[in-house]
Design a protein around this motif. Structure first.
Motif, PDB file in Angstrom:
ATOM      1  N   ARG A 328       0.813  -1.210   0.000  1.00 28.00           N
ATOM      2  CA  ARG A 328       0.000   0.000   0.000  1.00 28.00           C
ATOM      3  C   ARG A 328       0.853   1.269   0.000  1.00 28.00           C
ATOM      4  O   ARG A 328       0.511   2.256  -0.659  1.00 28.00           O
ATOM      5  CB  ARG A 328      -0.921  -0.017   1.221  1.00 28.00           C
ATOM      6  CG  ARG A 328      -1.992   1.068   1.231  1.00 28.00           C
ATOM      7  CD  ARG A 328      -2.965   0.793   2.369  1.00 28.00           C
ATOM      8  NE  ARG A 328      -4.032   1.787   2.424  1.00 28.00           N
ATOM      9  CZ  ARG A 328      -4.030   2.841   3.217  1.00 28.00           C
ATOM     10  NH1 ARG A 328      -2.996   3.040   4.045  1.00 28.00           N
ATOM     11  NH2 ARG A 328      -5.047   3.695   3.218  1.00 28.00           N
ATOM     12  N   ILE A 332       0.591   4.613  -2.579  1.00 29.69           N
ATOM     13  CA  ILE A 332       0.279   5.951  -2.069  1.00 29.69           C
ATOM     14  C   ILE A 332       1.400   6.933  -2.394  1.00 29.69           C
ATOM     15  O   ILE A 332       1.155   8.064  -2.831  1.00 29.69           O
ATOM     16  CB  ILE A 332       0.026   5.896  -0.550  1.00 29.69           C
ATOM     17  CG1 ILE A 332      -1.259   5.122  -0.247  1.00 29.69           C
ATOM     18  CG2 ILE A 332      -0.041   7.297   0.037  1.00 29.69           C
ATOM     19  CD1 ILE A 332      -1.506   4.899   1.231  1.00 29.69           C
ATOM     20  N   PHE A 467      -3.517   9.519  -5.922  1.00 33.70           N
ATOM     21  CA  PHE A 467      -3.212   9.441  -4.489  1.00 33.70           C
ATOM     22  C   PHE A 467      -4.484   9.177  -3.691  1.00 33.70           C
ATOM     23  O   PHE A 467      -4.504   8.331  -2.790  1.00 33.70           O
ATOM     24  CB  PHE A 467      -2.551  10.749  -4.040  1.00 33.70           C
ATOM     25  CG  PHE A 467      -2.492  10.926  -2.558  1.00 33.70           C
ATOM     26  CD1 PHE A 467      -1.620  10.182  -1.787  1.00 33.70           C
ATOM     27  CD2 PHE A 467      -3.324  11.840  -1.927  1.00 33.70           C
ATOM     28  CE1 PHE A 467      -1.570  10.338  -0.397  1.00 33.70           C
ATOM     29  CE2 PHE A 467      -3.286  12.012  -0.562  1.00 33.70           C
ATOM     30  CZ  PHE A 467      -2.399  11.259   0.206  1.00 33.70           C
ATOM     31  N   LEU A 471      -5.534   5.616  -1.426  1.00 34.36           N
ATOM     32  CA  LEU A 471      -5.949   5.566  -0.024  1.00 34.36           C
ATOM     33  C   LEU A 471      -7.077   4.569   0.204  1.00 34.36           C
ATOM     34  O   LEU A 471      -7.302   4.123   1.335  1.00 34.36           O
ATOM     35  CB  LEU A 471      -6.384   6.949   0.448  1.00 34.36           C
ATOM     36  CG  LEU A 471      -5.282   8.025   0.514  1.00 34.36           C
ATOM     37  CD1 LEU A 471      -5.883   9.363   0.910  1.00 34.36           C
ATOM     38  CD2 LEU A 471      -4.181   7.620   1.498  1.00 34.36           C
TER      39      LEU A 471
END
Length: 507
Positions: A328, A332, A467, A471
């Motif tokens: 993750r 990001i 971005f 999330l």
């Protein structure tokens, strides 16, 4: 499937080779385009040598992904490689432009099969955590091809002639075919054998072809009416495709996959790569030749820096995810870095040393590379084994569509913007601009900076949206066991439908 580490590495090397051939064919032909079209006396139809290849591979992606799930990735891979090699042979013998375009259509279909099935096979023979590492190796074929294509294309055309641009695929591709036929394992997808969704394939093809025509014609004032008609046909085609897929017993793209937010987010991030970076790289050399008044050779350093940054960060993120399983953070961080680089490019004043924009575009490449191959691995891990090919096709498809549409839109913006600001520049080549008086050079440079600045700013916003999308990815780790997947969100509809056990998310 339990394979020894050595055999997995040999297979990945073979898959990288054929993926590289498919990617190289696109970049190397682009370099040789003027020579090929000139010798075939078809300069007016030059663009179709590239468009036919790209469009065919895009339109057939969902069909090929579904075939990989139903008849097996190994068979589709071997047939695609054979088709690609036969079409390469036919391209080199093309006596006219019609023959060449038809052969390029077939070659594009074979290339799509090579690209998709390479990634699908990796998904079947590795654990999710291994997959991130090996997928980055397979994904490196594209940036390496971008770096090598222009040099090889020019060298081959100048030395042996343009037919060898296509024939060079035969020895390496033939060796890869023989190797793969013996060592590539039979992988079972677990998908039920069923009919191919022909109606879905037809409606998608109509929508995609109409979309390409619409965005291509939109840049030409004389084609405004046909562009509107094509746009309406594209909307109708894609709407019909969605309606068909919702009702099909064996859909090309199982829409239920997108109920998993990992699949949905990965697909959106893949589209952002196509829109945010792949769409603008073709225009970077021209921008720097005219805005920074560099030579053609020097202007190529900027896209090279971009691609090199993408290559290094893709391999690095794949290796790190392969060690820890944590994915993750890269999804990001990557869009943030790319957005920062493009935002700085949008306000960069003219007159700075060339290394400044090179460094900024390298930052964009680094940011993109951090999640470029990773999103494919995450999407595959979120889908049931029986839909691995479909998930792989979906992620690649939206990237290709984003690149196609973005390239056409940016080209139209640049063309109309420059014509409006500097009408006298129409038809001028960079060489002629460089030979013009200093006042004309400054006027053209300022115009390109004024037009491209907002383009870079808009692409920065695209990555900023990436971005926000990243999330949505749930925290967790890619599993190191082949039977497991990325831990699903509690109540994941796709996981339940596929009959997979729910796993707790790993912090």
């Amino acid at each position: 499937m339990n394979l020894s580490p050595l055999r997995i590495r040999l297979l990945v090397a073979a898959l990288f080779t054929v993926s590289f051939l498919g990617a190289l064919d696109h970049t190397i032909v682009s370099t040789s385009l003027a020579t090929i079209a000139g010798e075939l006396d078809a300069l007016a139809h030059m663009s179709w040598i590239v468009v036919a290849y790209t469009l065919a591979s895009t339109v057939l992606m969902p069909v090929i992904g579904r075939l990989g799930d139903t008849v097996g990735a190994r068979l589709v891979f071997l047939v695609s490689l054979a088709v690609f090699l036969i079409a390469s042979l036919a391209c080199g013998f093309a006596p006219d432009i019609g023959w060449l375009i038809a052969a390029r259509v077939v070659q594009g279909i074979g290339s799509a099969g090579l690209h998709l099935m390479s990634q699908t096979i990796v998904a079947h023979i590795t654990t999710p955590r291994q997959r991130a590492r090996y997928m980055s190796v397979i994904g490196a074929a594209f940036p390496v091809a971008i770096l090598a294509g222009p040099v090889l294309g020019g060298l081959i055309v100048d030395t042996w002639g343009w037919p060898w641009v296509f024939w060079m695929n035969l020895p390496l591709g033939g060796a890869a075919l023989a190797f793969a036929a013996f060592v590539l394992p039979h992988v079972e997808s677990g998908a039920a054998r069923g009919r191919i969704d022909v109606l879905g394939a037809v409606t998608f093809a109509i929508g995609m072809v109409a979309l390409v025509l619409a965005v291509t014609w939109a840049a030409e004032p004389a084609m405004a009416a046909p562009a509107v008609v094509a746009g309406v046909c594209a909307v109708a085609g894609f709407a019909a495709f969605l309606a068909v897929e919702l009702r099909a017993g064996h859909p090309l793209v199982p829409l239920r996959l997108f109920a998993d937010r990992r699949m949905a987010a990965s697909t959106a991030l893949s589209a952002i790569i196509g829109i945010g970076l792949f769409s603008v790289t073709a225009y970077l050399p021209t921008f720097f030749q005219l805005a920074y008044r560099t030579s053609a050779t020097v202007s190529g350093l900027v896209p090279i820096a971009t691609v090199f940054g993408m290559l290094v960060s893709s391999l690095l993120s794949g290796w790190l995810v392969g060690r820890s399983g944590r994915y993750r953070r890269f999804a990001i961080t990557g869009p943030l870095l790319a957005a920062a680089g493009l935002a700085a490019m949008s306000v960069l004043p003219l007159g700075l040393p060339l290394w400044v924009p090179m460094a900024l575009m390298a930052l964009v490449g680094v940011g993109t590379g951090l999640f470029m191959s990773l999103v494919v691995a995450v999407a595959q891990s979120s889908a049931p084994r029986s839909a691995t090919g479909a998930a792989t096709a979906a992620v690649n498809l939206v990237r290709q569509i984003g690149s196609t549409v973005g390239t056409a839109v940016i080209g139209g913006v640049i063309g109309t913007g420059i014509a409006r600001l500097v009408p006298a520049s129409a038809g001028l080549t960079p060489h002629e601009v460089h030979a013009a008086p200093a006042a004309v050079q400054a006027e053209v440079a300022a115009a390109y900076a004024a037009v491209l600045g907002p383009v870079f700013g808009a692409l920065a916003l695209v990555y900023a949206a990436g971005f926000a999308v990243a999330l949505l990815l749930p925290p967790g780790r890619l599993s190191d066991e082949q039977r497991d997947v990325v831990p699903p969100v509690r109540g994941d509809a796709v996981s339940q439908a596929a009959g997979r056990p729910s796993l707790e998310e790993t912090p």
